[in-house]
Design a protein around this motif. Structure first.
Motif, short mmCIF file in Angstrom:
data_model
loop_
_atom_site.label_atom_id
_atom_site.label_comp_id
_atom_site.label_asym_id
_atom_site.label_seq_id
_atom_site.Cartn_x
_atom_site.Cartn_y
_atom_site.Cartn_z
N GLU A 29 0.85 -1.20 0.00
CA GLU A 29 0.00 0.00 0.00
C GLU A 29 0.88 1.25 0.00
O GLU A 29 1.88 1.31 0.72
N SER A 49 -5.73 -1.06 -6.75
CA SER A 49 -6.77 -0.05 -6.83
C SER A 49 -6.18 1.29 -6.46
O SER A 49 -5.47 1.41 -5.46
N PHE A 51 -7.08 5.11 -5.36
CA PHE A 51 -8.17 5.86 -4.76
C PHE A 51 -7.87 7.35 -4.87
O PHE A 51 -6.87 7.83 -4.35
N ARG A 55 -13.07 8.36 -6.31
CA ARG A 55 -13.17 7.32 -7.33
C ARG A 55 -12.18 6.20 -7.03
O ARG A 55 -11.19 6.41 -6.34
N THR A 56 -12.45 5.04 -7.60
CA THR A 56 -11.52 3.92 -7.51
C THR A 56 -11.18 3.47 -8.92
O THR A 56 -12.07 3.08 -9.68
N SER A 58 -8.78 0.95 -11.38
CA SER A 58 -8.03 -0.30 -11.35
C SER A 58 -6.86 -0.25 -12.34
O SER A 58 -6.99 0.30 -13.43
N HIS A 74 -3.03 7.46 -3.60
CA HIS A 74 -3.15 6.38 -2.63
C HIS A 74 -3.58 5.13 -3.40
O HIS A 74 -4.62 5.14 -4.08
N TYR A 75 -2.74 4.08 -3.36
CA TYR A 75 -3.15 2.84 -4.00
C TYR A 75 -2.86 1.66 -3.10
O TYR A 75 -2.02 1.72 -2.19
N ARG A 76 -3.56 0.58 -3.36
CA ARG A 76 -3.40 -0.64 -2.57
C ARG A 76 -3.39 -1.83 -3.53
O ARG A 76 -4.30 -1.99 -4.34
#
Length: 277
Positions: A29, A49, A51, A55-56, A58, A74-76
């Motif tokens: 993350e 994903s 963020f 919105r999200t 891919s 911010h991504y995970r």
């Protein structure tokens, strides 16, 4: 002597700040964080994903993500994750990227040449931490080549979107008499619905729903002019829900009822036949 002048319209100045890689990290993350420079990341393995702005988005293996300065990202990752990246300083790279359609809010592009992009990143990492002047220029040239791959990727993606829009129009032409849902079209072409609608609108000037309605109304006009179908039969054969909805829509668009349109079309043919006779 022959001299060719090349336009500098699309040029940009770039400097390499750092490089890094992450190999087979589980559920990595990043963020939320803002940086003062660009980060160009190549995803080698995995999916994630992103963020932002409620919105999200891919993205995953084979994608390039360009993170802009002073923008929060911010991504995970989902599962195993392998990436390579470079930090880039530039005063005008944002102008170049935005001209390609890459913005802080739309930072993801499918890489047109993943193997070469990874090779470039490996060559950058292989350079000594205290490069000589010649190596500095070599690093800049490699970075410029990486950015050229981003540009090529955007150009190919634009071509694919245009082709996809043409395919969608063909699909609509074949199915407009049926109940065509935008969500079903998006699923058929394996793209996010909102993304599909934006790209289709940009290519054609119409929403998908408007394109469907255009096919239906043109078919209805043809049937009214050239057949003796009832208004109900015309509505059904054109893909409209029912006679009442069709009649109201037709009147709103043309300022006359379907019956009046048929009458005027018939009168026009009669006048032409009398003139020819």
């Amino acid at each position: 002597m022959t001299e060719t002048v090349f336009s500098q319209q699309y040029g940009c100045n770039v400097d390499l700040y750092f490089g890094g890689e992450r190999e087979k990290t589980f559920n990595h993350e990043y963020g939320p964080v803002k940086r003062t420079h660009f980060i160009i990341t190549l995803v080698r393995e995995g999916e994630a994903s992103l963020f932002m702005d409620g919105r999200t988005l891919s993205f995953g293996a084979g994608d390039l993500i360009v993170m802009f300065p002073d923008t929060e990202y911010h991504y995970r990752a989902h599962g195993t994750w392998s990436i390579k990246w470079v930090g880039v300083g530039s005063a005008d790279l944002d102008i170049f990227l935005k001209g390609l359609g890459i913005t802080p809010q739309s930072p993801i592009v499918k890489c047109a040449d993943t193997a070469r992009a990874e090779e470039i990143l490996n060559m950058i990492y292989g350079t000594t931490k205290s490069p000589s002047p010649s190596q500095v220029m070599r690093l800049k040239s490699l970075l410029c080549e990486l950015i050229s791959i981003i540009a090529e990727s955007c150009e190919k993606e634009t071509e694919l979107k245009a082709a996809r829009s043409a395919d969608i129009l063909s699909y609509i032409a074949a199915h407009y008499t049926e109940e065509v849902k935008v969500a079903d079209v998006a699923k058929k072409y394996h793209v996010d619905r909102s993304h599909l609608e934006r790209s289709f609108k940009k290519d054609t000037g119409l929403s998908i729903r408007e394109a469907i309605t255009n096919f239906r109304i043109k078919k209805a006009q043809t049937l009214l002019r050239e057949t003796s179908f009832s208004i109900s039969e015309t509505a059904k054969a054109s893909g409209f829900k029912d006679r009442l909805y069709f009649s109201k829509f037709f009147h709103k668009k043309f300022g006359m009822t379907p019956t009046e349109y048929r009458r005027q079309s018939q009168a026009g043919r009669d006048r032409l036949q009398n003139f020819d006779g």
